[in-house]
Design an enzyme around this catalytic site. Structure first.
Site, mmCIF file in Angstrom:
data_model
loop_
_atom_site.group_PDB
_atom_site.id
_atom_site.type_symbol
_atom_site.label_atom_id
_atom_site.label_comp_id
_atom_site.label_asym_id
_atom_site.label_seq_id
_atom_site.Cartn_x
_atom_site.Cartn_y
_atom_site.Cartn_z
ATOM 1 C CE LYS A 191 0.901 0.897 4.433
ATOM 2 N NZ LYS A 191 1.345 2.160 5.080
ATOM 3 C CB THR A 248 -1.307 4.771 3.606
ATOM 4 O OG1 THR A 248 0.031 5.251 3.582
ATOM 5 C CG2 THR A 248 -1.589 3.993 2.343
#
Length: 340
Positions: A191, A248
């Site tokens: 990610k 994120t």
């Protein structure tokens, strides 16, 4: 055993400090190990980590230390919060002291030469240790400021999972368990790449539709790649997959997002990383992920596009045009529907 022994946290960065505070709040004695004696002394005397978590009080139950051998010898449960580039160098000299210990990796990265995840490196260094991975949507400052947060402890060792849940679970921090250590850890590593893209998109003023498209197609790429390597694709629908990806890719507090934002403002990659002042694992992960995807023949256009911008001299406009004019694909092609 854990209740009578100090818990070790290896790494004095922002997440290591936040994690140490969580443990201390729950009544545990914590040894916070770091390599820099000056940083340790600053935390000891000022009771805050001025470099990484300025303004957050470091609790009295935390002892900043610099003797690694003594720290791991005294602890049964050890959280490894080291940068991926330093993990081997730090742990190898004390490998003999790690037998039988519970080692929990929180580092979200992939080793360049071997494509090994951090827990796999720890397993190589300490083959007789008990190993787990802690991952999820866990921004360090929000944890330190007591925002409601959840994480995942993943291990084939159920007793280890239960031990970590027992020491970390508190009034603002909830810990779920998973048996898919590989999938949980891979999600945490992958990610970071997409967070760089999200930061660039935000810096350039791209709309909400674009952000949503980016996150969902990133999830498709991550899951497709992970399933090809043998991870459980369902893991990516949980906290360590889509949960971590959302935070994120949307929060300016994310280090990788900050690097992407700086790139979108026109900074060179080196300057963007230097401005951050901390490790942004996504930059290193991007290089190895691009090569591995090509080796395995996994379709990852977002990874290829970001790599072209950062390392191949392509412009964002060129990459966007290539992405938008590519061959149409099936939407959800990365999770089998046979089990539904």
């Amino acid at each position: 055993m854990i209740a009578r022994q100090p818990i070790a946290v290896l790494g004095g960065g922002s997440f290591g400090t936040a994690l140490a505070n969580l443990l201390a709040e729950n009544g545990h004695v914590v040894r916070l190990w770091m390599r820099d004696p000056e940083q340790a002394e600053a935390i000891r005397t000022r009771r805050e980590n001025p470099r990484y978590l300025k303004g957050v009080r470091v609790l009295p139950g935390i002892e900043p230390v610099t003797d690694l051998a003594a720290t791991v010898s005294a602890s049964e449960l050890i959280f490894v919060v080291l940068p991926s580039s330093a993990l081997r160098q730090v742990l190898q000299p004390v490998s003999a002291l790690l037998d039988g210990k519970m080692l929990v990796s929180t580092t979200k990265g992939i080793e360049a030469q071997s494509f090994k995840l951090m827990s796999q490196i720890i397993e190589e260094i300490a083959p007789r240790a008990r190993i787990g991975v802690l991952s999820g949507p866990n921004l360090a400052r929000e944890i330190a400021e007591h925002a409601l947060t959840a994480s995942v402890i993943a291990s084939e060792d159920e007793a280890l999972c239960q031990a970590v849940q027992a020491v970390l679970h508190g009034r603002t921090f909830r810990v779920y368990a998973s048996g898919d250590r590989f999938g949980v850890e891979l999600g945490g590593a992958l990610k970071n790449v997409y967070a760089i893209m999200a930061g660039m998109a935000a810096s350039l003023g791209m709309g909400e539709n674009t952000k949503s498209m980016l996150i969902t197609r990133a999830l498709a790429e991550m899951t497709r790649f992970a399933a090809r390597l043998g991870a459980n694709p369902m893991t990516f629908l949980g906290l360590a997959g889509v949960g971590d990806l959302i935070v994120t890719c949307t929060s300016p507090k994310s280090r990788n997002y900050q690097v992407g934002h700086a790139l979108g403002q026109g900074l060179a990659l080196e300057a963007a990383v230097a401005r951050l002042g901390e490790v942004a694992e996504g930059v290193n992960t991007l290089r190895v992920l691009k090569a591995k995807a090509e080796e395995l023949g996994v379709y990852m256009p977002l990874v290829a596009g970001l790599h072209a911008i950062l390392f191949e001299g392509r412009t964002l406009a060129q990459v966007i045009e290539a992405l938008m004019t590519g061959e149409p694909k099936t939407d959800v092609d990365f999770i089998s529907t046979s089990g539904f």
